[in-house]
Design a protein around this motif. Structure first.
Motif, PDB file in Angstrom:
ATOM      1  N   MET A  24       0.847  -1.182   0.000  1.00 31.44           N
ATOM      2  CA  MET A  24       0.000   0.000   0.000  1.00 31.44           C
ATOM      3  C   MET A  24       0.885   1.236   0.000  1.00 31.44           C
ATOM      4  SD  MET A  24      -2.738   1.211   2.888  1.00 31.44           S
ATOM      5  CE  MET A  24      -3.521  -0.363   2.836  1.00 31.44           C
ATOM      6  N   SER A  25       0.509   2.226  -0.758  1.00 29.43           N
ATOM      7  CA  SER A  25       1.311   3.444  -0.827  1.00 29.43           C
ATOM      8  C   SER A  25       1.204   4.224   0.472  1.00 29.43           C
ATOM      9  CB  SER A  25       0.835   4.316  -1.995  1.00 29.43           C
ATOM     10  OG  SER A  25      -0.393   4.929  -1.673  1.00 29.43           O
ATOM     11  N   ASP A  26       2.236   5.051   0.739  1.00 31.75           N
ATOM     12  CA  ASP A  26       2.214   5.888   1.937  1.00 31.75           C
ATOM     13  C   ASP A  26       1.027   6.837   1.923  1.00 31.75           C
ATOM     14  OD1 ASP A  26       4.404   4.729   3.072  1.00 31.75           O
ATOM     15  OD2 ASP A  26       5.821   6.254   2.398  1.00 31.75           O
ATOM     16  N   LYS A  27       0.634   7.312   0.725  1.00 29.01           N
ATOM     17  CA  LYS A  27      -0.506   8.228   0.640  1.00 29.01           C
ATOM     18  C   LYS A  27      -1.762   7.559   1.176  1.00 29.01           C
ATOM     19  CE  LYS A  27       0.294   9.005  -3.673  1.00 29.01           C
ATOM     20  NZ  LYS A  27       0.182   9.360  -5.059  1.00 29.01           N
ATOM     21  N   MET A  28      -2.020   6.346   0.755  1.00 30.60           N
ATOM     22  CA  MET A  28      -3.212   5.631   1.217  1.00 30.60           C
ATOM     23  C   MET A  28      -3.108   5.337   2.702  1.00 30.60           C
ATOM     24  SD  MET A  28      -5.337   5.608  -1.131  1.00 30.60           S
ATOM     25  CE  MET A  28      -6.532   4.558  -0.310  1.00 30.60           C
ATOM     26  N   ASN A  29      -1.925   4.976   3.170  1.00 29.38           N
ATOM     27  CA  ASN A  29      -1.717   4.711   4.573  1.00 29.38           C
ATOM     28  C   ASN A  29      -2.002   5.972   5.390  1.00 29.38           C
ATOM     29  OD1 ASN A  29      -0.961   3.047   6.766  1.00 29.38           O
ATOM     30  ND2 ASN A  29       1.059   3.963   6.760  1.00 29.38           N
ATOM     31  N   ASN A  30      -1.557   7.127   4.899  1.00 26.21           N
ATOM     32  CA  ASN A  30      -1.753   8.381   5.591  1.00 26.21           C
ATOM     33  C   ASN A  30      -3.226   8.740   5.699  1.00 26.21           C
ATOM     34  OD1 ASN A  30       1.016   8.620   5.759  1.00 26.21           O
ATOM     35  ND2 ASN A  30       1.159   9.840   3.913  1.00 26.21           N
ATOM     36  N   VAL A  31      -3.966   8.539   4.626  1.00 23.72           N
ATOM     37  CA  VAL A  31      -5.395   8.812   4.635  1.00 23.72           C
ATOM     38  C   VAL A  31      -6.076   7.893   5.640  1.00 23.72           C
ATOM     39  CG1 VAL A  31      -7.507   8.700   3.251  1.00 23.72           C
ATOM     40  CG2 VAL A  31      -5.431   9.711   2.285  1.00 23.72           C
ATOM     41  N   ARG A  32      -5.666   6.650   5.673  1.00 20.44           N
ATOM     42  CA  ARG A  32      -6.235   5.697   6.636  1.00 20.44           C
ATOM     43  C   ARG A  32      -5.939   6.113   8.068  1.00 20.44           C
ATOM     44  NH1 ARG A  32      -5.755  -0.536   4.726  1.00 20.44           N
ATOM     45  NH2 ARG A  32      -7.488  -0.432   3.299  1.00 20.44           N
ATOM     46  N   TRP A  33      -4.726   6.588   8.332  1.00 19.15           N
ATOM     47  CA  TRP A  33      -4.371   7.029   9.684  1.00 19.15           C
ATOM     48  C   TRP A  33      -5.256   8.187  10.121  1.00 19.15           C
ATOM     49  CZ3 TRP A  33       0.813   6.989  12.455  1.00 19.15           C
ATOM     50  CH2 TRP A  33       1.405   5.732  12.361  1.00 19.15           C
ATOM     51  N   PHE A  34      -5.431   9.172   9.249  1.00 26.17           N
ATOM     52  CA  PHE A  34      -6.256  10.332   9.578  1.00 26.17           C
ATOM     53  C   PHE A  34      -7.697   9.895   9.824  1.00 26.17           C
ATOM     54  CE2 PHE A  34      -8.757  14.117   8.115  1.00 26.17           C
ATOM     55  CZ  PHE A  34      -8.481  14.924   9.201  1.00 26.17           C
ATOM     56  N   SER A  35      -8.211   9.050   8.945  1.00 23.50           N
ATOM     57  CA  SER A  35      -9.570   8.537   9.091  1.00 23.50           C
ATOM     58  C   SER A  35      -9.732   7.767  10.400  1.00 23.50           C
ATOM     59  CB  SER A  35      -9.903   7.635   7.899  1.00 23.50           C
ATOM     60  OG  SER A  35     -11.149   7.016   8.076  1.00 23.50           O
ATOM     61  N   MET A  36      -8.775   6.909  10.710  1.00 27.92           N
ATOM     62  CA  MET A  36      -8.848   6.122  11.946  1.00 27.92           C
ATOM     63  C   MET A  36      -8.737   7.026  13.171  1.00 27.92           C
ATOM     64  SD  MET A  36      -9.374   3.183  13.284  1.00 27.92           S
ATOM     65  CE  MET A  36      -9.154   2.006  11.965  1.00 27.92           C
ATOM     66  N   ALA A  37      -7.908   8.051  13.094  1.00 31.29           N
ATOM     67  CA  ALA A  37      -7.781   8.999  14.206  1.00 31.29           C
ATOM     68  C   ALA A  37      -9.120   9.682  14.464  1.00 31.29           C
ATOM     69  CB  ALA A  37      -6.697  10.032  13.906  1.00 31.29           C
ATOM     70  N   LEU A  38      -9.798  10.109  13.398  1.00 33.64           N
ATOM     71  CA  LEU A  38     -11.098  10.760  13.558  1.00 33.64           C
ATOM     72  C   LEU A  38     -12.127   9.807  14.156  1.00 33.64           C
ATOM     73  CD1 LEU A  38     -11.404  12.842  10.253  1.00 33.64           C
ATOM     74  CD2 LEU A  38     -10.766  13.643  12.550  1.00 33.64           C
ATOM     75  N   LYS A  39     -12.142   8.568  13.682  1.00 34.61           N
ATOM     76  CA  LYS A  39     -13.084   7.576  14.208  1.00 34.61           C
ATOM     77  C   LYS A  39     -12.821   7.309  15.691  1.00 34.61           C
ATOM     78  CE  LYS A  39     -13.579   5.277   9.762  1.00 34.61           C
ATOM     79  NZ  LYS A  39     -13.215   4.073   8.979  1.00 34.61           N
ATOM     80  N   ALA A  40     -11.555   7.200  16.058  1.00 34.21           N
ATOM     81  CA  ALA A  40     -11.201   6.973  17.461  1.00 34.21           C
ATOM     82  C   ALA A  40     -11.645   8.154  18.320  1.00 34.21           C
ATOM     83  CB  ALA A  40      -9.694   6.749  17.597  1.00 34.21           C
ATOM     84  N   LEU A  41     -11.466   9.361  17.828  1.00 37.02           N
ATOM     85  CA  LEU A  41     -11.879  10.542  18.576  1.00 37.02           C
ATOM     86  C   LEU A  41     -13.396  10.596  18.750  1.00 37.02           C
ATOM     87  CD1 LEU A  41      -9.438  13.182  17.075  1.00 37.02           C
ATOM     88  CD2 LEU A  41      -9.407  12.247  19.407  1.00 37.02           C
TER      89      LEU A  41
END
Length: 137
Positions: free
Chosen positions: A1-18
């Motif tokens: 998986m590209s870093d770009k996709m990984n980064n989007v996933r991290w941001f999305s997961m951070a928002l969901k966790a919050l």
């Protein structure tokens, strides 16, 4: 998986966790949080570490430990979350300009300039939103 996709996933997961933390009345252990988000706790803790460093959430170890928001949802700007996650490897390098491409120096610079401009648009847009905007009332 590209870093770009990984980064989007991290941001999305951070928002969901919050969102989960905002809706939880007490501290939430990473295992319980991961279960609610259908994620692995090791992966989630990597993301949460950035939010702790940015003082968006707090972490307490031990039997009664877990994670909790350090601020009210309306005080947490999405741009803060983005910056916390971006501290590692987020949404950079939208355009690959290195390597054996046929781009001239001017084209390469134009793509880099556009990337920087896009980053500014993203951050400006996220400054207008808070965590409270993502939570159902």
């Amino acid at each position: 998986m590209s870093d770009k996709m990984n980064n989007v996933r991290w941001f999305s997961m951070a928002l969901k966790a919050l969102i989960v933390l905002a809706e939880n009345e007490s501290r939430c252990p990473s295992g319980k949080l991961a279960e609610k988000l259908e994620s692995q706790s090791v992966y989630l803790r990597k993301i949460l570490t950035h939010l702790v460093k940015a003082d968006i959430i707090g972490a307490k170890e031990g039997r009664d430990g877990g994670y909790a928001l350090n601020k009210k949802p309306d005080e947490i700007k999405l741009s803060e979350v983005y910056a916390a996650i971006s501290a590692e490897t987020v949404a950079r390098d939208h355009f690959e300009t290195e390597g054996k491409h046929c781009f001239s120096g001017t084209s390469r610079q134009s793509l880099c300039d556009l990337q920087n401009e896009m980053e500014l648009w993203i951050v400006e847009g996220l400054r207008t939103k808070s965590l409270a905007d993502l939570i159902e009332s």
